[in-house]
Design a protein around this motif. Structure first.
Motif, PDB file in Angstrom:
ATOM      1  N   TYR A 334       0.844  -1.195   0.000  1.00  0.00           N
ATOM      2  CA  TYR A 334       0.000   0.000   0.000  1.00  0.00           C
ATOM      3  C   TYR A 334       0.877   1.243   0.000  1.00  0.00           C
ATOM      4  N   PHE A 463      -8.797  -1.173   9.144  1.00  0.00           N
ATOM      5  CA  PHE A 463      -8.627  -2.622   9.193  1.00  0.00           C
ATOM      6  C   PHE A 463      -9.908  -3.284   9.685  1.00  0.00           C
ATOM      7  N   THR A 464     -10.071  -4.529   9.297  1.00  0.00           N
ATOM      8  CA  THR A 464     -11.166  -5.353   9.786  1.00  0.00           C
ATOM      9  C   THR A 464     -10.569  -6.572  10.485  1.00  0.00           C
ATOM     10  N   GLY A 467      -8.734  -8.363   7.391  1.00  0.00           N
ATOM     11  CA  GLY A 467      -7.888  -7.749   6.381  1.00  0.00           C
ATOM     12  C   GLY A 467      -7.786  -6.249   6.455  1.00  0.00           C
ATOM     13  N   ILE A 468      -7.592  -5.661   5.298  1.00  0.00           N
ATOM     14  CA  ILE A 468      -7.239  -4.253   5.191  1.00  0.00           C
ATOM     15  C   ILE A 468      -8.114  -3.575   4.145  1.00  0.00           C
ATOM     16  N   THR A 469      -8.548  -2.348   4.455  1.00  0.00           N
ATOM     17  CA  THR A 469      -9.414  -1.598   3.552  1.00  0.00           C
ATOM     18  C   THR A 469      -8.693  -0.337   3.103  1.00  0.00           C
ATOM     19  N   SER A 470      -8.697  -0.090   1.797  1.00  0.00           N
ATOM     20  CA  SER A 470      -8.014   1.082   1.256  1.00  0.00           C
ATOM     21  C   SER A 470      -8.984   2.243   1.108  1.00  0.00           C
ATOM     22  N   GLY A 473     -12.197   1.933  -0.768  1.00  0.00           N
ATOM     23  CA  GLY A 473     -13.181   0.993  -0.256  1.00  0.00           C
ATOM     24  C   GLY A 473     -12.863  -0.455  -0.558  1.00  0.00           C
ATOM     25  N   GLU A 474     -11.790  -0.698  -1.324  1.00  0.00           N
ATOM     26  CA  GLU A 474     -11.415  -2.077  -1.638  1.00  0.00           C
ATOM     27  C   GLU A 474     -10.936  -2.793  -0.373  1.00  0.00           C
ATOM     28  N   HIS A 475     -11.435  -4.006  -0.158  1.00  0.00           N
ATOM     29  CA  HIS A 475     -11.039  -4.786   1.010  1.00  0.00           C
ATOM     30  C   HIS A 475     -10.270  -6.024   0.561  1.00  0.00           C
ATOM     31  N   GLU A 477      -8.292  -9.507   2.062  1.00  0.00           N
ATOM     32  CA  GLU A 477      -8.067 -10.371   3.217  1.00  0.00           C
ATOM     33  C   GLU A 477      -6.607 -10.817   3.255  1.00  0.00           C
TER      34      GLU A 477
END
Length: 651
Positions: A334, A463-464, A467-470, A473-475, A477
């Motif tokens: 990222y 973060f969830t 995973g990770i969210t940019s 809005g793309e997530h 895992e």
């Protein structure tokens, strides 16, 4: 022919094949005094990149002529022949410097280079203190046993001043001890990222972390510094007692009760990159996989066949990504903003034994080799950093020279990402080169092209659990998240609660992240407190160790002069401090890192450049040769205090 002679001849032949030709050429001239080696057709060409330009741009025939002549001259030298030019005068030295580099070198470099190469003493180095002075001199506490702290300790030991080093970790090394992520190493040539007085046969052009740690341990051992270090001791606070003119340090050992230590002087050598920066990402605590800052990489982490995310594309990310790419199942990088990246053919290349032989056995060779590295990696680039008010493209570059660098780096990036326009669009910066520290290509572009590696050219929004969210809005895992998010670089010396005159906190005097210090070393209101790697001393390029050597020379010279005066307190004058920092800010306004086209840790929250040095290295070297006591308020010791030391005369 004896076996020993045969072996020496064989070693010499191997060494000559490994030689850096321009360095060898200067060595040859000093040994023979033959002026033809400084003239065409033997003059090296200008180095166009950051490599060591080993051939000097000369055709093989000329290189062989130089090697053959050098072989004869070196053999004669090793058999007792004297060098014909052991100490060139200033005019000749300047000519040699320019021939060696294949370009103009300003004449104000002559005194510095002469001093560094030992061509005449400049009389500024203070000698060891007398045994009688040691018992009466006040204790100096050095906080930190990293690169700076060890150097400060050695200087105080040479001066005969009593000192102790307090180190919160269990070993020397500072930031190098904590950082142990895959691929960790220097991004400055090994022979430049080293003390000028302490050589090592470096295994590669760019040493890895373990070798740097070995080097620092060896330096501490060889110079008998370990006996002065208290490991596992954290300095919680330091308060200046104006009546006693002493610092009271509150110490917390890792194992044991807190206690107080009194010191006359304190040197803060905690470093610039001592506290990892972890942004307050939403959901940071929710992620159920492994998540950590790059500086705290777990020793037992297994990333094999894992899905890994790297947040950031700075120096640590640049080293981690190529190092782990072939081990993981997926790699997501990222990138908040792209970086300028320079080619580096030598990044993984070993240094040959022949090179080591020349460094260790042949007079002058090491000095010329190090000079070439220092010029290439530091002040040579200074003109490219200056703002040209008449330059028609200020959005992309600073001046014509800077624009030439931009074209060079852009072409390299286009070549490396040929056929991958998607990556090129993401990776090509739109701000001037050198706005951030130039990174070296250690396989970065090759790694980005791999099918299981994805470059996400956007910031992370949170973060969830999985995973990770940019920002878009793309997530994604992932199993492991590595935060390559830098350090609290603008908050100097904030690991210790320093309190100066009137119990004023240093963090308040510096207004949070807006630190200022004279030469990056001294601040009004805080007598007898000195900083290493303080405000505005981060090098423009090359190695901080060179800056650190300037700083310990200055601090040592200052303490020695204070001792001669029979004083026990010294404080930088506010007018001197303020004038210096006005110059710092004024110069920075015309330099590349004041450009608003990128985000960088060089600037604080107000946009002021607080980390980087504004001067050429030669200018800072001159500023720190001797301490001028007229710039300080010097308080003589009271009659009821022990006198510091008998006066000694400086040469």
């Amino acid at each position: 022919m004896t076996t020993e002679t045969h072996n020496n001849k064989a070693e010499l032949g191997e060494a000559l094949r490994a030689a850096n030709i321009p360095s060898l050429l200067m060595t040859l001239f000093q040994l023979t005094g033959d002026d033809k080696w400084l003239r065409a057709p033997y003059k090296p060409t200008k180095n166009r990149g950051l490599g060591d330009h080993r051939t000097g741009g000369l055709p093989e025939q000329r290189q062989e002529e130089i090697r053959a002549a050098a072989g004869t001259a070196i053999a004669e030298c090793l058999n007792g022949a004297r060098a014909r030019v052991p100490s060139p005068d200033t005019t000749l030295l300047h000519r040699m410097m320019e021939v060696c580099m294949g370009e103009e070198v300003p004449p104000d470099y002559i005194p510095m280079v002469a001093s560094q190469m030992g061509f005449g003493a400049d009389g500024t180095e203070a000698g060891p203190g007398s045994p009688d002075s040691v018992a009466d001199a006040g204790l100096t506490v050095i906080i930190g046993a990293g690169v700076s702290g060890l150097l400060a300790a050695l200087r105080l030991k040479q001066l005969g001043l009593p000192f102790v080093i307090l180190e919160r970790q269990s070993d020397v090394g500072g930031n190098w001890l904590g950082n142990r992520y895959p691929g960790c190493g220097v991004d400055t040539p090994s022979y430049l990222y080293s003390y000028s007085f302490f050589q090592r046969d470096w295994s590669t052009h760019f040493a890895k972390r373990d070798e740097v740690m070995t080097y620092l341990r060896d330096m501490a051992n060889e110079h008998g510094l370990l006996q002065y270090i208290r490991f596992g001791v954290d300095v919680a606070a330091a308060r200046y007692n104006e009546t006693a003119r002493r610092w009271q340090l509150e110490l917390q050992p890792r194992d044991g009760d807190a206690y107080t230590l009194e010191a006359c002087f304190v040197i803060s050598a905690v470093g610039l990159f001592h506290t990892p920066k972890v942004p307050a990402f939403p959901g940071l605590e929710q992620f159920q996989g492994a998540i950590f800052h790059s500086a705290t990489w777990p020793d037992d982490l297994d990333i094999s066949k894992k899905r890994v995310a790297i947040v950031g594309t700075g120096a640590s990310a640049m080293q981690i990504v190529p190092a782990i790419a072939n081990k993981v199942a997926e790699l997501h990088v990222y990138q908040r903003s792209p970086q300028w990246i320079a080619p580096s053919d030598e990044y993984f290349q070993p240094l040959e034994s022949g090179h080591h032989w020349l460094v260790n056995n042949v007079p002058y060779y090491y000095n010329w080799y190090r000079f070439r590295l220092a010029w290439t990696w530091t002040d040579k680039i200074y003109p490219a950093l200056q703002k040209d008010p008449d330059w028609p493209h200020p959005e992309r570059s600073m001046n014509a020279i800077n624009d030439g660098h931009r074209e060079f780096f852009t072409k390299y990036m286009m070549d490396m990402l040929d056929g991958r326009d998607d990556l090129l669009r993401k990776a090509l910066p739109d701000y001037p080169p050198f706005g951030k520290r130039i990174l070296l290509d250690n396989g970065w572009f090759t790694t980005l092209r791999k099918p299981h590696v994805s470059l996400h050219a956007e910031a992370v929004s949170g973060f969830t659990k999985t995973g990770i969210t940019s920002a878009s809005g793309e997530h994604v895992e992932v199993d492991v998240i590595v935060l390559c998010t830098g350090f609290e670089a603008q908050n100097f010396a904030q690991t210790v609660d320093f309190r100066g005159r009137g119990n004023v906190a240093l963090r308040d005097a510096w207004d949070g992240d807006n630190a200022r210090a004279y030469l990056g070393i001294a601040t009004p209101g805080f007598p007898n407190l000195f900083f290493m790697y303080g405000p505005n001393t981060n090098p423009i390029g090359g190695s901080y160790i060179s800056i650190a050597e300037c700083q310990v020379n200055y601090i040592g010279n200052l303490l020695d002069r204070v001792r001669e005066q029979g004083a026990d307190a010294v404080e930088i004058r506010k007018d001197v401090h303020d004038a210096y920092n006005r110059d710092v800010d004024s110069i920075h306004e015309g330099m590349v890192w004041a450009h608003r086209g990128m985000q960088t840790y060089y600037r604080n929250s107000r946009g002021r450049v607080v980390t980087n040095i504004p001067w050429r290295f030669v200018e800072y070297w001159n500023m720190t040769r001797t301490a001028d006591l007229s710039e300080y308020v010097v308080e003589p010791a009271d009659s009821n205090r022990a006198a510091l030391a008998p006066q000694r005369h400086h040469g």
